[in-house]
Design a protein around this motif. Structure first.
Motif, short mmCIF file in Angstrom:
data_model
loop_
_atom_site.label_atom_id
_atom_site.label_comp_id
_atom_site.label_asym_id
_atom_site.label_seq_id
_atom_site.Cartn_x
_atom_site.Cartn_y
_atom_site.Cartn_z
N TRP A 25 0.83 -1.21 0.00
CA TRP A 25 0.00 0.00 0.00
C TRP A 25 0.86 1.26 0.00
O TRP A 25 0.52 2.25 -0.63
N ASN A 28 1.99 2.43 -3.35
CA ASN A 28 0.99 3.10 -4.19
C ASN A 28 1.18 4.61 -4.19
O ASN A 28 0.69 5.29 -5.08
N SER A 29 1.88 5.14 -3.20
CA SER A 29 2.17 6.56 -3.17
C SER A 29 3.32 6.83 -4.14
O SER A 29 4.40 6.26 -4.00
N ARG A 30 3.10 7.70 -5.10
CA ARG A 30 4.12 7.95 -6.12
C ARG A 30 5.41 8.48 -5.53
O ARG A 30 6.49 8.19 -6.00
N THR A 33 7.84 5.65 -4.30
CA THR A 33 8.35 4.61 -5.17
C THR A 33 9.82 4.79 -5.51
O THR A 33 10.51 3.84 -5.81
N ARG A 54 -3.94 6.48 4.25
CA ARG A 54 -4.45 5.10 4.20
C ARG A 54 -5.42 4.82 5.33
O ARG A 54 -6.50 4.27 5.12
#
Length: 68
Positions: A25, A28-30, A33, A54
């Motif tokens: 999860w 999912n945060s750019r 990454t 979240r």
């Protein structure tokens, strides 16, 4: 279920542990990454912000289900 004679039954995939799901999860945060931040405190703040988002979504979804 159709199987060939003498073959082993199909194996199910193992379930991901809670830590693995949490990291999935977070990815999912750019911003998380790639390692753009130079200070560890900045990276820590980004992770904390992502977890707040979240948990906020999880709580909002639970509250919406309770109101139905």
């Amino acid at each position: 279920m159709n199987t060939f004679a003498g073959s082993a039954p199909a194996q199910t995939a193992r379930r991901a542990t809670p830590a693995e799901r949490t990291f999935a999860w977070l990815m999912n945060s750019r911003r998380l990454t790639r390692d753009y931040e130079t200070l560890p405190a900045t990276s820590e703040a980004m992770i904390q912000g992502s977890m707040i988002t979240r948990m906020g979504r999880r709580l909002a979804r639970a509250r919406a289900a309770d109101q139905r």
